[in-house]
Scaffold this motif. Structure first.
Motif, PDB file in Angstrom:
ATOM      1  N   ALA A   1     -28.403  59.304  26.044  1.00 60.99           N
ATOM      2  CA  ALA A   1     -27.229  58.450  26.252  1.00 60.99           C
ATOM      3  C   ALA A   1     -25.995  59.341  26.306  1.00 60.99           C
ATOM      4  CB  ALA A   1     -27.097  57.424  25.128  1.00 60.99           C
ATOM      5  N   VAL A   2     -25.161  59.151  27.308  1.00 64.72           N
ATOM      6  CA  VAL A   2     -23.921  59.916  27.476  1.00 64.72           C
ATOM      7  C   VAL A   2     -22.757  59.042  27.035  1.00 64.72           C
ATOM      8  CG1 VAL A   2     -22.441  61.140  29.111  1.00 64.72           C
ATOM      9  CG2 VAL A   2     -24.929  61.187  29.408  1.00 64.72           C
ATOM     10  N   MET A   3     -21.897  59.576  26.150  1.00 64.29           N
ATOM     11  CA  MET A   3     -20.771  58.803  25.634  1.00 64.29           C
ATOM     12  C   MET A   3     -19.444  59.395  26.091  1.00 64.29           C
ATOM     13  SD  MET A   3     -21.864  57.910  21.692  1.00 64.29           S
ATOM     14  CE  MET A   3     -20.492  56.761  21.480  1.00 64.29           C
ATOM     15  N   TYR A   4     -18.488  58.503  26.316  1.00 63.30           N
ATOM     16  CA  TYR A   4     -17.112  58.918  26.602  1.00 63.30           C
ATOM     17  C   TYR A   4     -16.175  57.985  25.844  1.00 63.30           C
ATOM     18  CZ  TYR A   4     -12.888  60.318  29.090  1.00 63.30           C
ATOM     19  OH  TYR A   4     -11.633  60.789  29.386  1.00 63.30           O
ATOM     20  N   LEU A   5     -15.331  58.551  25.006  1.00 61.52           N
ATOM     21  CA  LEU A   5     -14.396  57.777  24.180  1.00 61.52           C
ATOM     22  C   LEU A   5     -15.093  56.651  23.429  1.00 61.52           C
ATOM     23  CD1 LEU A   5     -11.043  57.409  26.155  1.00 61.52           C
ATOM     24  CD2 LEU A   5     -11.592  58.946  24.285  1.00 61.52           C
ATOM     25  N   GLY A   6     -16.248  56.977  22.852  1.00 57.48           N
ATOM     26  CA  GLY A   6     -16.945  56.018  22.010  1.00 57.48           C
ATOM     27  C   GLY A   6     -17.786  54.993  22.743  1.00 57.48           C
ATOM     28  N   LYS A   7     -17.826  55.051  24.078  1.00 56.11           N
ATOM     29  CA  LYS A   7     -18.610  54.105  24.870  1.00 56.11           C
ATOM     30  C   LYS A   7     -19.760  54.828  25.562  1.00 56.11           C
ATOM     31  CE  LYS A   7     -15.895  50.372  24.512  1.00 56.11           C
ATOM     32  NZ  LYS A   7     -16.344  49.040  24.041  1.00 56.11           N
ATOM     33  N   ILE A   8     -20.923  54.198  25.586  1.00 58.67           N
ATOM     34  CA  ILE A   8     -22.036  54.747  26.371  1.00 58.67           C
ATOM     35  C   ILE A   8     -21.767  54.450  27.840  1.00 58.67           C
ATOM     36  CG2 ILE A   8     -24.492  54.542  26.910  1.00 58.67           C
ATOM     37  CD1 ILE A   8     -25.023  53.994  23.978  1.00 58.67           C
ATOM     38  N   VAL A   9     -21.673  55.505  28.650  1.00 61.25           N
ATOM     39  CA  VAL A   9     -21.398  55.323  30.082  1.00 61.25           C
ATOM     40  C   VAL A   9     -22.664  55.446  30.928  1.00 61.25           C
ATOM     41  CG1 VAL A   9     -19.005  56.075  29.875  1.00 61.25           C
ATOM     42  CG2 VAL A   9     -20.773  57.775  30.387  1.00 61.25           C
ATOM     43  N   GLU A  10     -23.697  56.095  30.379  1.00 58.51           N
ATOM     44  CA  GLU A  10     -24.956  56.219  31.117  1.00 58.51           C
ATOM     45  C   GLU A  10     -26.085  56.478  30.130  1.00 58.51           C
ATOM     46  OE1 GLU A  10     -26.716  58.313  35.191  1.00 58.51           O
ATOM     47  OE2 GLU A  10     -24.675  58.709  34.517  1.00 58.51           O
ATOM     48  N   MET A  11     -27.249  55.916  30.426  1.00 57.20           N
ATOM     49  CA  MET A  11     -28.402  56.079  29.541  1.00 57.20           C
ATOM     50  C   MET A  11     -29.674  56.012  30.378  1.00 57.20           C
ATOM     51  SD  MET A  11     -29.261  53.967  26.049  1.00 57.20           S
ATOM     52  CE  MET A  11     -29.198  52.368  26.893  1.00 57.20           C
ATOM     53  N   ALA A  12     -30.565  56.995  30.154  1.00 59.35           N
ATOM     54  CA  ALA A  12     -31.778  57.039  30.967  1.00 59.35           C
ATOM     55  C   ALA A  12     -32.809  57.957  30.324  1.00 59.35           C
ATOM     56  CB  ALA A  12     -31.453  57.532  32.380  1.00 59.35           C
ATOM     57  N   GLU A  13     -34.029  57.895  30.844  1.00 59.76           N
ATOM     58  CA  GLU A  13     -35.041  58.872  30.456  1.00 59.76           C
ATOM     59  C   GLU A  13     -34.573  60.262  30.892  1.00 59.76           C
ATOM     60  OE1 GLU A  13     -37.752  58.119  28.761  1.00 59.76           O
ATOM     61  OE2 GLU A  13     -37.302  55.974  28.784  1.00 59.76           O
ATOM     62  N   LYS A  14     -35.000  61.271  30.150  1.00 54.67           N
ATOM     63  CA  LYS A  14     -34.527  62.635  30.406  1.00 54.67           C
ATOM     64  C   LYS A  14     -34.749  63.063  31.857  1.00 54.67           C
ATOM     65  CE  LYS A  14     -37.107  65.923  28.750  1.00 54.67           C
ATOM     66  NZ  LYS A  14     -37.714  66.870  27.769  1.00 54.67           N
ATOM     67  N   ARG A  15     -35.946  62.872  32.352  1.00 53.50           N
ATOM     68  CA  ARG A  15     -36.253  63.336  33.711  1.00 53.50           C
ATOM     69  C   ARG A  15     -35.381  62.634  34.740  1.00 53.50           C
ATOM     70  NH1 ARG A  15     -42.492  63.751  35.133  1.00 53.50           N
ATOM     71  NH2 ARG A  15     -42.262  65.097  33.315  1.00 53.50           N
ATOM     72  N   SER A  16     -35.161  61.334  34.542  1.00 57.83           N
ATOM     73  CA  SER A  16     -34.349  60.554  35.478  1.00 57.83           C
ATOM     74  C   SER A  16     -32.898  61.019  35.458  1.00 57.83           C
ATOM     75  CB  SER A  16     -34.437  59.072  35.121  1.00 57.83           C
ATOM     76  OG  SER A  16     -33.557  58.309  35.908  1.00 57.83           O
ATOM     77  N   LEU A  17     -32.361  61.277  34.261  1.00 54.75           N
ATOM     78  CA  LEU A  17     -30.949  61.653  34.153  1.00 54.75           C
ATOM     79  C   LEU A  17     -30.699  63.051  34.713  1.00 54.75           C
ATOM     80  CD1 LEU A  17     -28.282  60.465  33.076  1.00 54.75           C
ATOM     81  CD2 LEU A  17     -28.631  61.820  31.015  1.00 54.75           C
ATOM     82  N   PHE A  18     -31.601  63.973  34.447  1.00 55.34           N
ATOM     83  CA  PHE A  18     -31.411  65.335  34.962  1.00 55.34           C
ATOM     84  C   PHE A  18     -31.625  65.399  36.470  1.00 55.34           C
ATOM     85  CE2 PHE A  18     -31.216  66.661  30.638  1.00 55.34           C
ATOM     86  CZ  PHE A  18     -30.614  67.913  30.647  1.00 55.34           C
ATOM     87  N   LYS A  19     -32.362  64.445  37.013  1.00 58.05           N
ATOM     88  CA  LYS A  19     -32.587  64.418  38.456  1.00 58.05           C
ATOM     89  C   LYS A  19     -31.448  63.726  39.188  1.00 58.05           C
ATOM     90  CE  LYS A  19     -35.952  62.768  41.890  1.00 58.05           C
ATOM     91  NZ  LYS A  19     -37.227  62.032  42.086  1.00 58.05           N
ATOM     92  N   ASN A  20     -30.881  62.669  38.581  1.00 62.91           N
ATOM     93  CA  ASN A  20     -29.904  61.846  39.297  1.00 62.91           C
ATOM     94  C   ASN A  20     -28.884  61.275  38.329  1.00 62.91           C
ATOM     95  OD1 ASN A  20     -28.635  60.323  41.298  1.00 62.91           O
ATOM     96  ND2 ASN A  20     -30.038  58.584  41.023  1.00 62.91           N
ATOM     97  N   GLN A  21     -27.681  61.853  38.301  1.00 60.62           N
ATOM     98  CA  GLN A  21     -26.602  61.336  37.455  1.00 60.62           C
ATOM     99  C   GLN A  21     -25.785  60.333  38.276  1.00 60.62           C
ATOM    100  OE1 GLN A  21     -26.196  65.135  38.012  1.00 60.62           O
ATOM    101  NE2 GLN A  21     -28.161  65.107  36.957  1.00 60.62           N
ATOM    102  N   LEU A  22     -25.579  59.143  37.722  1.00 65.04           N
ATOM    103  CA  LEU A  22     -24.916  58.075  38.458  1.00 65.04           C
ATOM    104  C   LEU A  22     -23.445  57.921  38.101  1.00 65.04           C
ATOM    105  CD1 LEU A  22     -27.748  55.363  38.265  1.00 65.04           C
ATOM    106  CD2 LEU A  22     -27.234  56.928  40.148  1.00 65.04           C
TER     107      LEU A  22
END
Length: 279
Positions: A178-199
């Protein structure tokens, strides 16, 4: 990705800091509904390893006392049996019997962090918050500590919440991110999916900063403008919009919801969600 925000989230999950809203489900139970006695019993199953191995250990206690304290407080062991359990915990993290009666100042940073890990394991927990456990360690010591954590996870069937800003470490340790910015989760995914495609644009900027160990490869860095706003007084709408190169008027007015765009891949961004709706 402010570390303090993620640290606060981790401590709220353990109720070391009382949340002001929401729910925290642990094995089907909302732990915010539990009273002090119920939480005391549950705390055996939820532990934390703190970021600073120098500040997290009492300098006036020996290692035997530090690691054995949870066992004494919870009336699990005492005397010779306590010493055997403490020694077994030290052996699990790569320390030895010679370390039992030493004080924290006699150890290196990596050894102190191992002591912190041993203390967290004392009550045989199911879930551990690892709050930047390797950030203050040398690279070689980081690798040793991470390998110990991976081995312990497999051996003791542990679930980790691993907090870090080091994406290489996250890739090594995590199954789901899960990626957070200013206390909010902005993106969350399985590791392989996130490293392949950041939205999310913020996630894309983070991943563009991962060092590539090849001087011949040109790195396309995404440089964000402006400064990180104060978490105490965040911007309206999407908290990221003042620094986002793709911000739309809608981003300033309405906070995006975290929605699932792909299987198990969630993102909170008007740009991406609007595109998905249009398509």
């Amino acid at each position: 990705m402010n570390i303090a925000e993620k640290t606060t989230a981790g401590r709220c999950i353990l109720r070391l800091i009382e949340p002001t809203a929401g729910e925290i489900d642990f094995e089907g139970t909302n732990i915010l509904d539990l009273d002090n006695n119920q939480m005391r019993k549950l705390r055996r199953e939820m532990q934390i390893v703190f970021q600073d191995p120098y500040a997290s250990l009492n300098p006036r206690m020996t290692i035997k006392q530090i690691v054995g304290e949870p066992l004494l407080v919870n009336k699990i062991a005492r005397g010779t049996y306590l010493e055997k359990m403490v020694l077994n915990l030290l052996l699990k993290v790569g320390l030895s019997e010679d370390h039992l009666n030493r004080f924290p100042h006699e150890f290196s940073g990596g050894q102190r962090q191992r002591i912190g890990i041993a203390r967290a394991l004392a009550l045989n927990p199911k879930f551990m918050v690892l709050d930047e456990p390797t950030s203050s360690l040398d690279v070689s010591v980081q690798a040793q500590t991470l390998n110990i954590l991976k081995d312990l996870q497999k051996e003791m069937n542990l679930t980790y919440l691993f907090i870090s800003h080091n994406l290489s470490v996250i890739k090594h340790m995590s199954d789901r991110i899960a990626v957070m910015y200013l206390g909010k989760i902005v993106e969350m995914a399985e590791k392989r999916s996130l490293f392949k495609n950041q939205l999310h644009p913020y996630t894309q900027a983070l991943f563009s900063a991962i060092p590539i160990p090849d001087p011949e490869v040109k790195q396309n860095r995404i440089i964000l403008g402006g400064d990180v706003p104060s978490p105490v007084n965040p911007p309206s709408g999407c908290h990221f919009h003042p620094r986002c190169p793709f911000a739309m008027p809608k981003c300033r007015e309405k906070e995006p919801k975290l929605i699932e765009l792909e299987n198990g891949h969630f993102v909170a961004c008007h740009l991406v969600s609007d595109e998905s709706v249009d398509s």
